[in-house]
Design a protein around this motif. Structure first.
Motif, PDB file in Angstrom:
ATOM      1  N   ALA B  48      76.311  -0.165  11.989  1.00 13.76           N
ATOM      2  CA  ALA B  48      76.104  -0.136  13.439  1.00 13.76           C
ATOM      3  C   ALA B  48      75.042   0.895  13.799  1.00 13.76           C
ATOM      4  N   MET B  49      75.106   2.083  13.125  1.00 14.71           N
ATOM      5  CA  MET B  49      74.123   3.133  13.396  1.00 14.71           C
ATOM      6  C   MET B  49      72.719   2.681  12.974  1.00 14.71           C
ATOM      7  N   ALA B  54      67.343   0.659  14.475  1.00 13.01           N
ATOM      8  CA  ALA B  54      66.312  -0.379  14.363  1.00 13.01           C
ATOM      9  C   ALA B  54      65.988  -0.952  15.742  1.00 13.01           C
ATOM     10  N   LEU B  55      67.038  -1.143  16.553  1.00  8.32           N
ATOM     11  CA  LEU B  55      66.860  -1.684  17.902  1.00  8.32           C
ATOM     12  C   LEU B  55      66.001  -0.742  18.745  1.00  8.32           C
ATOM     13  N   PHE B  56      66.310   0.543  18.663  1.00  7.63           N
ATOM     14  CA  PHE B  56      65.547   1.552  19.412  1.00  7.63           C
ATOM     15  C   PHE B  56      64.078   1.534  18.998  1.00  7.63           C
ATOM     16  N   THR B  58      62.417  -0.964  17.678  1.00  8.21           N
ATOM     17  CA  THR B  58      61.773  -2.194  18.146  1.00  8.21           C
ATOM     18  C   THR B  58      61.425  -2.065  19.635  1.00  8.21           C
ATOM     19  N   ILE B  59      62.401  -1.587  20.421  1.00 11.02           N
ATOM     20  CA  ILE B  59      62.162  -1.434  21.864  1.00 11.02           C
ATOM     21  C   ILE B  59      60.988  -0.496  22.118  1.00 11.02           C
ATOM     22  N   ASN B  60      60.954   0.602  21.348  1.00 11.76           N
ATOM     23  CA  ASN B  60      59.863   1.560  21.489  1.00 11.76           C
ATOM     24  C   ASN B  60      58.512   0.920  21.193  1.00 11.76           C
ATOM     25  N   ILE B  61      58.457   0.178  20.078  1.00 14.77           N
ATOM     26  CA  ILE B  61      57.183  -0.447  19.683  1.00 14.77           C
ATOM     27  C   ILE B  61      56.742  -1.444  20.769  1.00 14.77           C
ATOM     28  N   LEU B  62      57.723  -2.235  21.263  1.00 11.43           N
ATOM     29  CA  LEU B  62      57.395  -3.225  22.292  1.00 11.43           C
ATOM     30  C   LEU B  62      56.885  -2.561  23.565  1.00 11.43           C
ATOM     31  N   SER B  63      57.574  -1.461  23.974  1.00 11.92           N
ATOM     32  CA  SER B  63      57.142  -0.813  25.224  1.00 11.92           C
ATOM     33  C   SER B  63      55.785  -0.150  25.067  1.00 11.92           C
ATOM     34  N   VAL B  64      55.501   0.378  23.899  1.00 10.69           N
ATOM     35  CA  VAL B  64      54.171   0.969  23.667  1.00 10.69           C
ATOM     36  C   VAL B  64      53.117  -0.135  23.759  1.00 10.69           C
ATOM     37  N   GLY B  65      53.418  -1.286  23.157  1.00  7.52           N
ATOM     38  CA  GLY B  65      52.504  -2.442  23.197  1.00  7.52           C
ATOM     39  C   GLY B  65      52.245  -2.880  24.623  1.00  7.52           C
ATOM     40  N   GLN B  66      53.341  -2.965  25.411  1.00  7.16           N
ATOM     41  CA  GLN B  66      53.218  -3.400  26.809  1.00  7.16           C
ATOM     42  C   GLN B  66      52.394  -2.397  27.613  1.00  7.16           C
ATOM     43  N   ALA B  67      52.665  -1.137  27.387  1.00 13.47           N
ATOM     44  CA  ALA B  67      51.935  -0.090  28.106  1.00 13.47           C
ATOM     45  C   ALA B  67      50.443  -0.188  27.816  1.00 13.47           C
ATOM     46  N   THR B  68      50.116  -0.466  26.558  1.00 13.09           N
ATOM     47  CA  THR B  68      48.707  -0.606  26.168  1.00 13.09           C
ATOM     48  C   THR B  68      48.091  -1.813  26.897  1.00 13.09           C
ATOM     49  N   ASP B  69      48.858  -2.924  26.975  1.00 19.00           N
ATOM     50  CA  ASP B  69      48.382  -4.121  27.675  1.00 19.00           C
ATOM     51  C   ASP B  69      48.083  -3.813  29.136  1.00 19.00           C
ATOM     52  N   PHE B  70      49.016  -3.105  29.778  1.00 19.33           N
ATOM     53  CA  PHE B  70      48.851  -2.737  31.185  1.00 19.33           C
ATOM     54  C   PHE B  70      47.582  -1.917  31.366  1.00 19.33           C
TER      55      PHE B  70
END
Lengths: 183, 92
Positions: B48-49, B54-56, B58-70
């Protein structure tokens, strides 16, 4: 620790084979049963943690003795610091008293007829430097051979011999002063 | 001499000293302290840990990607506005 685990079974055997020795070494240093029990537990926790890394350059008994001596000396150092800190806090009106004062504690294993004299010996021993005190306890009270003491203290038998000689000379001087003062 | 005799007796006072027995429950006490200091984690908790970490990530990588897009989008918008202004000024 898991019951039934091979590592833990061998550890239990190790504890039961060495606990009396460790407890008595600690007792010779701190002269207080509860503190010696606490040190004994700390010694075996340390043994448990470093058992896998034990390189067998020295025998298991020597290694355990070494941990016991170091833990006992650590305890005495902590006690000394606590005593100093207690003095400082008492200056500011807070109570910083120790659970017990080592200098007034009798060794519980001493024969009744020797209590008075052993008190003088232990009081004098408390003034010795750590290495001399360790060598003296291991030689005079634990009755270990100088070679074994040298392995425990990670030094040469010659150095141990010198430490014991200096310890005896220092104790004699201290005892002479005590005798003059009427103890 | 009396003093020498006394000193000798003091040195000998540890002779015949009784060796005391350690606690019969020492192993149990040590085990309890070891387990208290190093709580064992069950395999399920470990998984679970791992999954949460891993989830954190992934979320971090996605948000960094989105921020770059913006950032890219905003930069493009500014550039086109500047170009428009330039043309406007030039026409004027």
């Amino acid at each position: 620790m898991t019951p039934g685990n091979d590592h833990d079974i061998s550890f239990e055997v190790l504890v039961n084979a060495n606990k009396k020795k460790v407890f008595n070494v600690a007792l010779n240093f701190v002269r207080h049963v509860e503190d010696a029990e606490d040190i004994t537990q700390e010694v075996f926790i340390e043994v448990y943690r470093s058992l896998k890394g034990f390189n067998r350059q020295s025998s298991e008994a020597t290694w355990i003795y070494r941990i016991a001596v170091n833990k006992s000396l650590d305890h005495l150092r902590r006690q000394k610091t606590q005593k100093r800190f207690g003095f400082l806090t008492s200056l500011f009106g807070e109570s910083g008293e120790l659970k017990h004062d080592q200098s007034h504690t009798d060794h519980p294993g001493i024969l009744l007829e020797n209590k008075e004299r052993s008190r003088a010996l232990f009081a004098a021993m408390d003034t010795l430097p750590e290495s001399q005190k360790t060598a003296f306890i291991l030689f005079h009270i634990e009755e270990l051979a100088q070679k074994e003491i040298a392995e425990i203290m990670e030094t040469s038998p010659k150095a141990v011999e010198s430490l014991i000689q200096r310890a005896k000379a220092g104790l004699k001087l201290k005892l002479e002063k005590m005798y003059k003062r009427g103890i | 001499m009396e003093k020498e005799k006394w000193i000798e007796e003091v040195f000998e006072s540890t002779k015949g000293m009784r060796k005391l027995e350690a606690s019969p429950f020492l192993f149990e006490q040590v085990s309890a302290r070891v387990n208290k200091q190093e709580p064992r984690l069950s395999i399920g908790i470990k998984w679970a840990m791992g999954f949460t970490a891993a989830l954190f990530l992934t979320i971090n990588i996605l948000s960094v990607g989105q921020a770059t897009d913006f950032k890219h989008q905003a930069a493009a918008k500014t550039a086109s506005q500047q170009e428009f202004n330039y043309i406007t000024v030039y026409s004027y």
